[in-house]
Design a protein around this motif. Structure first.
Motif, PDB file in Angstrom:
ATOM      1  N   ALA A 106       0.840  -1.205   0.000  1.00 55.10           N
ATOM      2  CA  ALA A 106       0.000   0.000   0.000  1.00 55.10           C
ATOM      3  C   ALA A 106       0.872   1.251   0.000  1.00 55.10           C
ATOM      4  O   ALA A 106       0.567   2.223  -0.697  1.00 55.10           O
ATOM      5  CB  ALA A 106      -0.930  -0.008   1.214  1.00 55.10           C
ATOM      6  N   ALA A 143      -3.681   4.576  -1.894  1.00 56.96           N
ATOM      7  CA  ALA A 143      -3.709   3.186  -1.444  1.00 56.96           C
ATOM      8  C   ALA A 143      -3.299   3.084   0.025  1.00 56.96           C
ATOM      9  O   ALA A 143      -3.900   2.315   0.793  1.00 56.96           O
ATOM     10  CB  ALA A 143      -2.779   2.331  -2.306  1.00 56.96           C
ATOM     11  N   TYR A 144      -2.315   3.878   0.422  1.00 56.85           N
ATOM     12  CA  TYR A 144      -1.872   3.849   1.813  1.00 56.85           C
ATOM     13  C   TYR A 144      -2.966   4.367   2.739  1.00 56.85           C
ATOM     14  O   TYR A 144      -3.197   3.814   3.810  1.00 56.85           O
ATOM     15  CB  TYR A 144      -0.589   4.663   1.972  1.00 56.85           C
ATOM     16  CG  TYR A 144       0.078   4.480   3.318  1.00 56.85           C
ATOM     17  CD1 TYR A 144       0.670   3.260   3.647  1.00 56.85           C
ATOM     18  CD2 TYR A 144       0.112   5.504   4.241  1.00 56.85           C
ATOM     19  CE1 TYR A 144       1.283   3.076   4.873  1.00 56.85           C
ATOM     20  CE2 TYR A 144       0.724   5.325   5.472  1.00 56.85           C
ATOM     21  CZ  TYR A 144       1.303   4.117   5.777  1.00 56.85           C
ATOM     22  OH  TYR A 144       1.901   3.933   6.999  1.00 56.85           O
ATOM     23  N   PHE A 151      -5.512   1.678   3.145  1.00 56.78           N
ATOM     24  CA  PHE A 151      -5.019   0.643   4.053  1.00 56.78           C
ATOM     25  C   PHE A 151      -5.133   1.105   5.506  1.00 56.78           C
ATOM     26  O   PHE A 151      -5.555   0.328   6.377  1.00 56.78           O
ATOM     27  CB  PHE A 151      -3.567   0.268   3.728  1.00 56.78           C
ATOM     28  CG  PHE A 151      -3.033  -0.812   4.631  1.00 56.78           C
ATOM     29  CD1 PHE A 151      -3.270  -2.138   4.337  1.00 56.78           C
ATOM     30  CD2 PHE A 151      -2.312  -0.491   5.770  1.00 56.78           C
ATOM     31  CE1 PHE A 151      -2.803  -3.138   5.172  1.00 56.78           C
ATOM     32  CE2 PHE A 151      -1.841  -1.488   6.605  1.00 56.78           C
ATOM     33  CZ  PHE A 151      -2.084  -2.821   6.308  1.00 56.78           C
TER      34      PHE A 151
END
Length: 151
Positions: free
Chosen positions: A66, A73-74, A77
């Motif tokens: 991620a 994306a991080y 997550f």
């Protein structure tokens, strides 16, 4: 194979059985002599935590992936990790970590030649079996108390 004293043919104790090929063999000793004790539990739970840590490694890889895929994306997550399910998984992995620490300390102490009497082995095993959950609870209470984690 001849029937000598102690074979299945003259066994009155039930400690021998005949194999399909007709040869006598003793039953596994655990069926007659071993009773369940805390050191067996510690050993089995340690092996279970190894499997759980392997599953936890998947989450670590997902976390790194991620981060590699960028801020969106991080962020997704981190949102998942902060959800109740993510916190439950985090708590479970903390229990696994505490189990590894306690079992590792127990094995390290045993490797020095100490803690090998029945009483001390049982005591150390009981700590390794019953200690991880209270330690994980204390750790998560500290996380919530310091504001590092919230619901």
């Amino acid at each position: 194979m001849s029937n000598s004293p102690g074979d299945a043919a003259d066994d009155q104790t039930g400690r021998f059985v005949a194999q399909p090929n007709g040869r006598p063999r003793p039953l596994s000793p655990h069926l007659q002599t071993w009773r369940w004790h805390i050191t067996m539990t510690a050993s089995i739970l340690f092996r279970v935590t190894i499997g759980a840590a392997s599953v936890g490694a998947i989450f670590v890889v997902a976390w790194m992936a991620a981060a590699a895929f960028g801020p969106d994306a991080y962020s997704d997550f981190l949102d998942l990790a902060a959800s109740p399910l993510g916190l439950l998984v985090g708590f479970g992995l903390t229990v696994v970590l505490m189990s590894f620490l306690l079992n590792g300390a127990r094995h390290l102490y045993n490797d020095t030649g100490n803690g090998l009497t029945v009483k001390s082995a049982n005591t150390l095993s009981a700590i390794a079996v019953y200690g991880p959950i209270p330690l994980a609870i204390l750790f998560w209470v500290a996380l919530f108390a310091t504001g590092r984690v919230s619901l």
